[in-house]
Design a protein around this motif. Structure first.
Motif, PDB file in Angstrom:
ATOM      1  N   PRO A   1     -25.249  -3.409  28.655  1.00  0.00           N
ATOM      2  CA  PRO A   1     -23.941  -3.654  28.044  1.00  0.00           C
ATOM      3  C   PRO A   1     -22.935  -4.167  29.079  1.00  0.00           C
ATOM      4  N   GLY A   2     -21.974  -4.890  28.586  1.00  0.00           N
ATOM      5  CA  GLY A   2     -20.911  -5.431  29.436  1.00  0.00           C
ATOM      6  C   GLY A   2     -19.659  -5.627  28.604  1.00  0.00           C
ATOM      7  N   ALA A   3     -18.562  -5.982  29.269  1.00  0.00           N
ATOM      8  CA  ALA A   3     -17.299  -6.217  28.571  1.00  0.00           C
ATOM      9  C   ALA A   3     -17.515  -7.313  27.529  1.00  0.00           C
ATOM     10  N   PRO A   4     -16.936  -7.195  26.358  1.00  0.00           N
ATOM     11  CA  PRO A   4     -15.959  -6.206  25.907  1.00  0.00           C
ATOM     12  C   PRO A   4     -16.571  -5.012  25.168  1.00  0.00           C
ATOM     13  N   GLU A   5     -17.872  -4.766  25.331  1.00  0.00           N
ATOM     14  CA  GLU A   5     -18.501  -3.639  24.643  1.00  0.00           C
ATOM     15  C   GLU A   5     -17.907  -2.322  25.131  1.00  0.00           C
ATOM     16  N   ASN A   6     -17.879  -1.335  24.230  1.00  0.00           N
ATOM     17  CA  ASN A   6     -17.377   0.005  24.554  1.00  0.00           C
ATOM     18  C   ASN A   6     -18.562   0.819  25.059  1.00  0.00           C
ATOM     19  N   PHE A   7     -18.661   0.984  26.395  1.00  0.00           N
ATOM     20  CA  PHE A   7     -19.835   1.637  26.959  1.00  0.00           C
ATOM     21  C   PHE A   7     -19.501   2.318  28.278  1.00  0.00           C
ATOM     22  N   ILE A   8     -20.393   3.206  28.654  1.00  0.00           N
ATOM     23  CA  ILE A   8     -20.417   3.740  30.010  1.00  0.00           C
ATOM     24  C   ILE A   8     -21.853   3.627  30.492  1.00  0.00           C
ATOM     25  N   THR A   9     -22.015   3.559  31.800  1.00  0.00           N
ATOM     26  CA  THR A   9     -23.350   3.558  32.398  1.00  0.00           C
ATOM     27  C   THR A   9     -23.499   4.852  33.181  1.00  0.00           C
ATOM     28  N   VAL A  10     -24.604   5.537  32.932  1.00  0.00           N
ATOM     29  CA  VAL A  10     -24.882   6.811  33.594  1.00  0.00           C
ATOM     30  C   VAL A  10     -26.262   6.710  34.234  1.00  0.00           C
ATOM     31  N   SER A  11     -26.328   7.072  35.511  1.00  0.00           N
ATOM     32  CA  SER A  11     -27.597   7.030  36.228  1.00  0.00           C
ATOM     33  C   SER A  11     -28.496   8.184  35.792  1.00  0.00           C
ATOM     34  N   VAL A  12     -29.745   7.861  35.511  1.00  0.00           N
ATOM     35  CA  VAL A  12     -30.707   8.915  35.151  1.00  0.00           C
ATOM     36  C   VAL A  12     -31.265   9.611  36.390  1.00  0.00           C
ATOM     37  N   GLU A  13     -30.810   9.201  37.561  1.00  0.00           N
ATOM     38  CA  GLU A  13     -31.201   9.907  38.782  1.00  0.00           C
ATOM     39  C   GLU A  13     -30.439  11.221  38.907  1.00  0.00           C
ATOM     40  N   LYS A  14     -29.352  11.370  38.142  1.00  0.00           N
ATOM     41  CA  LYS A  14     -28.583  12.614  38.149  1.00  0.00           C
ATOM     42  C   LYS A  14     -29.348  13.676  37.374  1.00  0.00           C
ATOM     43  N   SER A  15     -28.926  14.920  37.549  1.00  0.00           N
ATOM     44  CA  SER A  15     -29.538  16.008  36.784  1.00  0.00           C
ATOM     45  C   SER A  15     -29.071  15.922  35.332  1.00  0.00           C
ATOM     46  N   LEU A  16     -29.820  16.543  34.445  1.00  0.00           N
ATOM     47  CA  LEU A  16     -29.441  16.542  33.034  1.00  0.00           C
ATOM     48  C   LEU A  16     -28.034  17.111  32.814  1.00  0.00           C
ATOM     49  N   PRO A  17     -27.677  18.259  33.437  1.00  0.00           N
ATOM     50  CA  PRO A  17     -26.309  18.761  33.251  1.00  0.00           C
ATOM     51  C   PRO A  17     -25.239  17.772  33.736  1.00  0.00           C
ATOM     52  N   GLU A  18     -25.515  17.064  34.838  1.00  0.00           N
ATOM     53  CA  GLU A  18     -24.553  16.073  35.333  1.00  0.00           C
ATOM     54  C   GLU A  18     -24.418  14.905  34.355  1.00  0.00           C
ATOM     55  N   ILE A  19     -25.526  14.486  33.782  1.00  0.00           N
ATOM     56  CA  ILE A  19     -25.513  13.382  32.808  1.00  0.00           C
ATOM     57  C   ILE A  19     -24.697  13.791  31.587  1.00  0.00           C
ATOM     58  N   VAL A  20     -24.976  14.972  31.056  1.00  0.00           N
ATOM     59  CA  VAL A  20     -24.247  15.464  29.874  1.00  0.00           C
ATOM     60  C   VAL A  20     -22.752  15.564  30.167  1.00  0.00           C
ATOM     61  N   LEU A  21     -22.390  16.090  31.332  1.00  0.00           N
ATOM     62  CA  LEU A  21     -20.985  16.241  31.705  1.00  0.00           C
ATOM     63  C   LEU A  21     -20.290  14.882  31.777  1.00  0.00           C
ATOM     64  N   GLU A  22     -20.949  13.899  32.351  1.00  0.00           N
ATOM     65  CA  GLU A  22     -20.371  12.558  32.450  1.00  0.00           C
ATOM     66  C   GLU A  22     -20.140  11.949  31.065  1.00  0.00           C
ATOM     67  N   ILE A  23     -21.082  12.147  30.180  1.00  0.00           N
ATOM     68  CA  ILE A  23     -20.944  11.618  28.815  1.00  0.00           C
ATOM     69  C   ILE A  23     -19.820  12.361  28.095  1.00  0.00           C
ATOM     70  N   GLU A  24     -19.773  13.680  28.215  1.00  0.00           N
ATOM     71  CA  GLU A  24     -18.701  14.448  27.575  1.00  0.00           C
ATOM     72  C   GLU A  24     -17.329  14.015  28.073  1.00  0.00           C
ATOM     73  N   LYS A  25     -17.187  13.793  29.374  1.00  0.00           N
ATOM     74  CA  LYS A  25     -15.906  13.343  29.922  1.00  0.00           C
ATOM     75  C   LYS A  25     -15.485  12.020  29.296  1.00  0.00           C
ATOM     76  N   ALA A  26     -16.433  11.109  29.142  1.00  0.00           N
ATOM     77  CA  ALA A  26     -16.124   9.803  28.551  1.00  0.00           C
ATOM     78  C   ALA A  26     -15.722   9.944  27.093  1.00  0.00           C
ATOM     79  N   ILE A  27     -16.415  10.792  26.355  1.00  0.00           N
ATOM     80  CA  ILE A  27     -16.106  10.977  24.934  1.00  0.00           C
ATOM     81  C   ILE A  27     -14.725  11.593  24.761  1.00  0.00           C
ATOM     82  N   PHE A  28     -14.434  12.615  25.528  1.00  0.00           N
ATOM     83  CA  PHE A  28     -13.187  13.335  25.332  1.00  0.00           C
ATOM     84  C   PHE A  28     -11.994  12.672  25.991  1.00  0.00           C
ATOM     85  N   SER A  29     -12.233  11.627  26.797  1.00  0.00           N
ATOM     86  CA  SER A  29     -11.105  10.903  27.392  1.00  0.00           C
ATOM     87  C   SER A  29     -10.661   9.742  26.509  1.00  0.00           C
ATOM     88  N   GLU A  30     -11.431   9.459  25.456  1.00  0.00           N
ATOM     89  CA  GLU A  30     -11.073   8.349  24.558  1.00  0.00           C
ATOM     90  C   GLU A  30      -9.925   8.721  23.661  1.00  0.00           C
TER      91      GLU A  30
END
Length: 139
Positions: free
Chosen positions: A110-139
């Protein structure tokens, strides 16, 4: 895919339209929804946002036109090697590891102007979930 044959646009489009209809129904019921699917191409993401109407223009409807859904796409990004190692450990999954190359060949990140975030799967599952939650709740 279970037979080792990659899906093509013809295979995916009816499924994506059906997913759009489900998301539309959830929106009309004022329900939030989380959908997990491999929307590998920009066109696939446009169909999820705008339904079959995206097929005519290959672009989502304008925000004020009442047909486009507000979707945050989460691009889970990882190297082919890392994902291949994880696929090798899966048991009973419908997608054989041999199809991974076809997935990466099809991928249009995905790229602009799409509404997206990129999250590395090298992170732990809790870190991935936290990053996604932050993006959702900051909208």
């Amino acid at each position: 895919m279970a037979e080792g044959i990659p899906l093509n646009d013809e295979d995916r489009i009816p499924w994506l339209c059906a997913l759009h209809d489900i998301l539309r129904r959830e929106e009309s019921s004022r329900q939030d929804a989380v959908l997990a699917c491999s929307a590998l191409k920009k066109m696939y993401r446009c169909i999820l946002v705008s339904g079959a109407s995206a097929l005519e223009s290959n672009q989502p409807e304008k925000p004020g036109e009442n047909t486009a859904l507000k979707i945050l796409f989460v691009h889970l990004d990882g190297s082919t090697d890392l994902i291949a190692r994880r696929l090798e450990k899966r048991r009973g999954h419908f997608m054989p590891p041999e199809l991974l190359k076809s997935q990466f060949d099809t991928l249009e990140p995905p790229g602009a102007p799409e509404n997206f975030i990129t999250v590395s799967v090298e992170k732990s599952l809790p870190e991935i979930v936290l990053e996604i939650e932050k993006a959702i709740f900051s909208e």
